[in-house]
Write an enzyme that holds these catalytic residues in place. Structure first.
Site, PDB file in Angstrom:
ATOM      1  N   ASP A 125      28.206  -1.978  -0.601  1.00 38.59           N
ATOM      2  CA  ASP A 125      27.705  -1.580  -1.979  1.00 38.59           C
ATOM      3  C   ASP A 125      26.235  -1.306  -1.935  1.00 38.59           C
ATOM      4  O   ASP A 125      25.467  -2.086  -1.935  1.00 38.59           O
ATOM      5  CB  ASP A 125      27.794  -2.870  -3.056  1.00 38.59           C
ATOM      6  CG  ASP A 125      29.287  -3.135  -3.246  1.00 38.59           C
ATOM      7  OD1 ASP A 125      30.129  -2.456  -3.784  1.00 38.59           O
ATOM      8  OD2 ASP A 125      29.784  -4.418  -2.693  1.00 38.59           O
ATOM      9  N   ASP A 140      39.017  -3.561  -6.711  1.00 42.21           N
ATOM     10  CA  ASP A 140      37.877  -4.563  -6.537  1.00 42.21           C
ATOM     11  C   ASP A 140      38.290  -5.620  -5.643  1.00 42.21           C
ATOM     12  O   ASP A 140      39.187  -5.970  -5.241  1.00 42.21           O
ATOM     13  CB  ASP A 140      37.395  -4.992  -7.863  1.00 42.21           C
ATOM     14  CG  ASP A 140      35.972  -5.029  -7.897  1.00 42.21           C
ATOM     15  OD1 ASP A 140      35.195  -5.076  -6.978  1.00 42.21           O
ATOM     16  OD2 ASP A 140      35.314  -5.030  -9.000  1.00 42.21           O
ATOM     17  N   HIS A 146      33.242 -11.201 -11.312  1.00 41.74           N
ATOM     18  CA  HIS A 146      33.103 -11.941 -10.330  1.00 41.74           C
ATOM     19  C   HIS A 146      33.559 -13.605 -10.620  1.00 41.74           C
ATOM     20  O   HIS A 146      33.917 -14.177  -9.889  1.00 41.74           O
ATOM     21  CB  HIS A 146      31.522 -11.922  -9.621  1.00 41.74           C
ATOM     22  CG  HIS A 146      31.261 -10.558  -9.191  1.00 41.74           C
ATOM     23  ND1 HIS A 146      30.789  -9.613 -10.151  1.00 41.74           N
ATOM     24  CD2 HIS A 146      31.238 -10.070  -8.228  1.00 41.74           C
ATOM     25  CE1 HIS A 146      30.429  -8.344  -9.544  1.00 41.74           C
ATOM     26  NE2 HIS A 146      30.990  -8.611  -8.149  1.00 41.74           N
ATOM     27  N   LYS A 167      33.582   3.733  -9.502  1.00 43.74           N
ATOM     28  CA  LYS A 167      34.148   2.576 -10.076  1.00 43.74           C
ATOM     29  C   LYS A 167      33.430   2.484 -11.256  1.00 43.74           C
ATOM     30  O   LYS A 167      32.439   2.987 -11.618  1.00 43.74           O
ATOM     31  CB  LYS A 167      33.565   1.445  -8.989  1.00 43.74           C
ATOM     32  CG  LYS A 167      32.001   1.318  -8.802  1.00 43.74           C
ATOM     33  CD  LYS A 167      31.620   0.318  -7.624  1.00 43.74           C
ATOM     34  CE  LYS A 167      30.462  -0.035  -7.677  1.00 43.74           C
ATOM     35  NZ  LYS A 167      29.874  -1.117  -6.607  1.00 43.74           N
ATOM     36  N   ARG A 173      21.573  -3.532  -0.443  1.00 44.95           N
ATOM     37  CA  ARG A 173      22.185  -4.419   0.877  1.00 44.95           C
ATOM     38  C   ARG A 173      21.367  -3.940   2.025  1.00 44.95           C
ATOM     39  O   ARG A 173      21.469  -4.642   2.947  1.00 44.95           O
ATOM     40  CB  ARG A 173      23.579  -3.953   1.087  1.00 44.95           C
ATOM     41  CG  ARG A 173      24.656  -4.290   0.118  1.00 44.95           C
ATOM     42  CD  ARG A 173      24.577  -5.505  -0.669  1.00 44.95           C
ATOM     43  NE  ARG A 173      25.795  -5.533  -1.414  1.00 44.95           N
ATOM     44  CZ  ARG A 173      25.865  -6.366  -2.536  1.00 44.95           C
ATOM     45  NH1 ARG A 173      24.679  -7.043  -3.119  1.00 44.95           N
ATOM     46  NH2 ARG A 173      27.069  -6.325  -3.437  1.00 44.95           N
TER      47      ARG A 173
END
Length: 599
Positions: free
Chosen positions: A165, A349, A277, A264, A173
């Protein structure tokens, strides 16, 4: 324009056919995996071809052929011939059922070395891995990690999606010593597609240098709910126009860098107040409302050949009151596939997120998702979760709860996408972070002069060029001939033989087109004099296409920029006047010129 064309019809054009350098511009097309005509019969044939390797296969195909009428027989026979030489089907044939199921999974792993990933690759023959911030410590460690994963995967039959991501902004990241790119909101506020393209392309180059080939980005959600913290500035904006256009630019840039962009979170995570999440967000809008707002950017991206779509863990109660989008046939098959005509790869996801883990049995969720139309199950965390999902899919196939035809079709799509981007197990070299940071800084701070209208024109030129076409003609320099042009457009306005090009150039004044050909052979050049080209400067061309393979100034006081597209040449001609803009451009195929001395 008429005078310009007449002028160009009589000047020597040797400067137009300079053939040097190589910059490849690739087309944005979804690979259709099912032939539309007689879909059911052909699907059965492909399934038979994919699962049988003996003479019984031919018998089954022949039986299918004899059950339909003559027109269908002709179509199916041609399909069978294609299938016999289809490298994707050949690759699919070599996979066992367990290996096919592995291709339908992308998984995360713990640690900063490849040992844990190697275990997953050995046990489940995964289709890909995803790296998180916890896997990444430094540039050298990251290179060693992705190289290690690729080295081990050489034991498997199919190269991996190596995914991350990397959106920029707060979803970053990369190692801390690498400069970050702006958030989507910062990019969206500029409202410049070329800038978004440049950032996307820079992210793609950055990821490629570290061994990645797939980016779960860009975000096509509209930030319509101020209470939505999970999306927030990850969205390009608060209206569908900005998100559609800037998202398109970002997606194009990532794609052009040969990294797979994943849009997305379908059908839109922007109007939620719960973080998926942690729990399951609920959207209370009906389908009609969604189509007018949340779904607009996704529909736009699909029309612009999105390669992979990530489906969200959100419950759209008025579309499917039982299952979240990532498990919903109403959302994935009926809406995304059928209504919006999407033929690419669908990925869920992360199935280890709270939205699924707290509300659904993981085994059942994976099986339900695949039957709903998902091609890849994403499992970000937990080796046990990977094992559970893998075993549940295998058992479901064995018990006929998932058909092997469903598995084959999904894996065909996956293999097609991997082939399109030419994924491989090749190692990458150590990254020069100083040089990389200079490139990132340049992309971030560049004051771009290309408007959105100019960007779309350049994109259209690029797309058509990959097909051997120009923007204002349906013919191409691959397999069209002058008789087809005359049949469609009638007799040319003028015609002249140019010895330097060893061919004849016909002018179609009202069409703003000149066609170059040799008698009895295919068209070798198409030139466009479309009036809108005069809005493009040299900088516009270079900003979009990059440095040309050739840049020359002719004795006719013209500057010509040439780009290589495979064996074809894309050329832009600029008369050196006070205002230097494109006069015309052409697509040229030297393979269609017989005894061409310039070749």
């Amino acid at each position: 324009m008429k005078n310009n064309i007449k002028k160009l019809s009589v000047i020597a054009i040797s400067s137009f056919i300079l053939l040097s350098g190589c910059i490849e511009v690739k087309a944005n097309k979804n690979d259709n995996t099912v032939i539309k005509n007689h879909e059911n019969t052909i699907s059965k044939i492909k399934n038979n071809v994919a699962t049988e390797n003996n003479n019984n296969t031919i018998s089954k195909i022949n039986n299918n052929v004899t059950t339909v009428n003559n027109n269908t027989v002709s179509n199916i026979k041609s399909t069978v011939n294609v299938s016999k030489s289809d490298p994707i089907l050949d690759e699919l044939n070599k996979l066992t059922l367990k290996e096919k199921i592995g291709q339908m999974m992308i998984a995360g792993f713990d640690g900063t070395t490849s040992s844990n990933a190697d275990t997953l690759l050995k046990n489940y023959k995964l289709g890909g891995v995803i790296l998180f911030g916890t896997n990444i410590k430094s540039p050298s460690q990251l290179v060693n990690l992705t190289n290690g994963i690729k080295t081990y995967n050489k034991n498997n039959k199919v190269p991996l999606f190596i995914a991350v991501d990397q959106e920029g902004g707060r979803v970053n990241r990369m190692p801390s010593v690498v400069l970050n790119t702006p958030s989507a909101r910062t990019i969206g506020n500029k409202n410049n597609m070329q800038y978004a393209y440049n950032i996307g392309n820079m992210i793609s180059k950055e990821l490629s240098s570290f061994g990645f080939n797939t980016d779960f980005s860009p975000v096509f959600d509209i930030q319509s709910n101020p209470k939505n913290t999970v999306i927030g500035d990850r969205s390009f904006g608060t209206n569908s126009t900005i998100v559609s256009s800037i998202g398109e630019g970002m997606m194009d840039g990532i794609h052009k860098g040969n990294t797979i962009p994943v849009i997305k979170h379908f059908p839109g995570h922007g109007d939620t107040s719960v973080d998926s999440h942690l729990a399951l967000p609920i959207v209370n809008k009906d389908l009609s409302s969604l189509k007018k707002f949340e779904l607009v950017p996704f529909n736009h991206a699909i029309k612009n050949h999105a390669d992979m779509v990530m489906v969200a863990h959100i419950l759209v109660k008025k579309v499917d009151s039982k299952y979240p989008a990532s498990m919903s046939k109403s959302v994935i098959t009926d809406l995304l596939r059928k209504q919006y005509g999407y033929n690419g790869v669908v990925i869920t996801d992360d199935m280890s997120m709270g939205a699924i883990a707290k509300h659904y049995n993981l085994s059942n969720a994976a099986v339900t998702s695949i039957n709903a139309g998902s091609n890849i199950i994403l499992i970000g965390h937990g080796n046990e979760n990977v094992k559970t999902i893998y075993n549940s899919i295998y058992t479901a196939v064995e018990n006929h709860k998932i058909s092997e035809d469903t598995i084959n079709k999904s894996v065909y799509k996956i293999l097609s996408l991997k082939q399109k981007y030419k994924l491989n197990n090749n190692k990458v070299q150590p990254v020069n972070v100083t040089t990389l940071n200079k490139q990132i800084k340049k992309a971030v701070t560049y004051n771009n002069e290309t408007s959105n209208k100019q960007y779309l024109l350049l994109k259209n030129i690029s797309t058509k060029a990959n097909e051997g076409k120009i923007i204002n003609a349906e013919f191409n320099v691959m397999n069209s001939n002058i008789d087809q042009v005359r049949e469609k457009w009638g007799k040319e306005d003028s015609s002249v033989y140019v010895a330097a090009a060893k061919g004849t150039y016909n002018t179609y004044t009202k069409r703003n087109v000149v066609v170059g050909y040799q008698k009895g052979h295919l068209i070798f050049e198409l030139r466009s004099f479309d009036p809108q080209l005069k809005s493009l400067s040299i900088n516009n061309i270079k900003n979009y296409f990059g440095s040309p393979s050739s840049e020359v100034t002719t004795s006719n006081k013209e500057k010509i920029l040439t780009y290589s597209i495979g064996s074809k040449k894309l050329k832009f001609v600029f008369p050196l006047k006070k205002q230097i803009v494109v006069d015309h451009y052409s697509i040229y195929n030297p393979n269609n010129v017989i005894n061409n001395m310039s070749n």
